[in-house]
Write a protein that holds these residues in place. Structure first.
Motif, mmCIF file in Angstrom:
data_model
loop_
_atom_site.group_PDB
_atom_site.id
_atom_site.type_symbol
_atom_site.label_atom_id
_atom_site.label_comp_id
_atom_site.label_asym_id
_atom_site.label_seq_id
_atom_site.Cartn_x
_atom_site.Cartn_y
_atom_site.Cartn_z
ATOM 1 N N ILE A 56 3.080 7.875 -0.424
ATOM 2 C CA ILE A 56 1.704 6.853 -0.414
ATOM 3 C C ILE A 56 2.427 5.451 -0.798
ATOM 4 N N ILE A 57 3.149 5.555 -1.983
ATOM 5 C CA ILE A 57 4.000 4.284 -2.336
ATOM 6 C C ILE A 57 4.766 3.886 -1.233
ATOM 7 N N ILE A 58 5.444 4.627 -0.680
ATOM 8 C CA ILE A 58 6.483 4.036 0.465
ATOM 9 C C ILE A 58 5.589 3.359 1.865
ATOM 10 N N ALA A 59 4.582 4.097 1.893
ATOM 11 C CA ALA A 59 3.752 3.628 3.067
ATOM 12 C C ALA A 59 3.127 2.155 2.727
ATOM 13 N N ILE A 60 2.770 2.081 1.311
ATOM 14 C CA ILE A 60 2.252 0.823 0.973
ATOM 15 C C ILE A 60 3.384 -0.427 1.331
ATOM 16 N N ILE A 61 4.368 0.069 0.597
ATOM 17 C CA ILE A 61 5.583 -0.841 0.655
ATOM 18 C C ILE A 61 5.848 -1.209 1.836
#
Lengths: 107, 113
Positions: B6-11
């Motif tokens: 999720i964090i990677i997708a947001i970044i």
């Protein structure tokens, strides 16, 4: 008048969306990476970025990012027209809601 | 979806928005050299996005990851304020939420195909 540039920006999104259709068509060819469809597709994509470059001078970043949502609508309809993909009722509702959202944003 | 993903997708989508920021900076340049430099930087950032995108797609559903595309609307407003002195109005916030709902419906329908 900035509405001319908004129209141009939307056209650039339309061109980018159309290029997606070409890339999809290109994926069905023998060589999926290099063929008529992918070459023209990527050229159109490039053209779309240049048009975006020109129009962003006159459009807010926030509006530009919001208008990108139109690509969902364009790709859906172009897929229906050119790839014979079907549109479900849900998708149509989603499209209407996106348009409403864009209208509210610009009120 | 794992928290890490999720964090990677947001970044990733922040990167996509930054590409647009660079594009707008490019459009505002009067010196051609700066314009071209920023234009290609914008494309390069998009290129980096595309590569990391493929990696993220490897372990996750397309529709799941693509759902995060709506966050670019938020970043667009925030970066617009930070870099370009744009205003945020209540209509813009409401309009963004409604648009995001419409996008979510289309994505959810796409994932059911």
């Amino acid at each position: 008048m900035s509405s001319l540039y908004i129209i141009l920006f939307i056209i650039s999104i339309g061109i980018a969306s159309y290029s997606q259709i070409l890339l999809k068509k290109g994926s069905n060819k023998k060589n999926i990476y290099i063929n008529v469809y992918t070459i023209i597709g990527y050229l159109l994509m490039l053209g779309s970025t240049v048009l975006t470059l020109i129009t962003y001078k006159y459009i807010n970043l926030s509006l530009g990012q919001l208008l990108q949502s139109l690509s969902f609508i364009f790709v859906t309809f172009l897929s229906l027209l050119l790839l014979k993909e079907k549109i479900s009722k849900k998708k149509i509702i989603g499209i209407i809601i996106i348009i409403i959202g864009i209208v509210i944003f610009n009120y | 979806m794992k928290v890490k993903n999720i964090i990677i997708a947001i970044i990733l989508y922040i990167f996509m928005s930054l590409s647009s920021v660079l594009m707008k900076f490019a459009s505002l340049q009067s010196i051609l050299f700066n314009k071209v430099l920023l234009y290609f930087s914008s494309i390069a950032v998009l290129g980096i996005f595309a590569i990391l995108w493929q990696k993220l797609l490897k372990g996750n559903n397309l529709s799941t990851v693509y759902a995060f595309k709506s966050t670019t609307i938020i970043w667009g407003m925030i970066f617009g304020v930070i870099f370009f002195n744009e205003n945020i109005s209540i209509q813009m916030i409401i309009g963004s939420i409604v648009t995001a709902i419409g996008v979510a419906i289309i994505i959810k329908d796409g994932s059911n195909e």
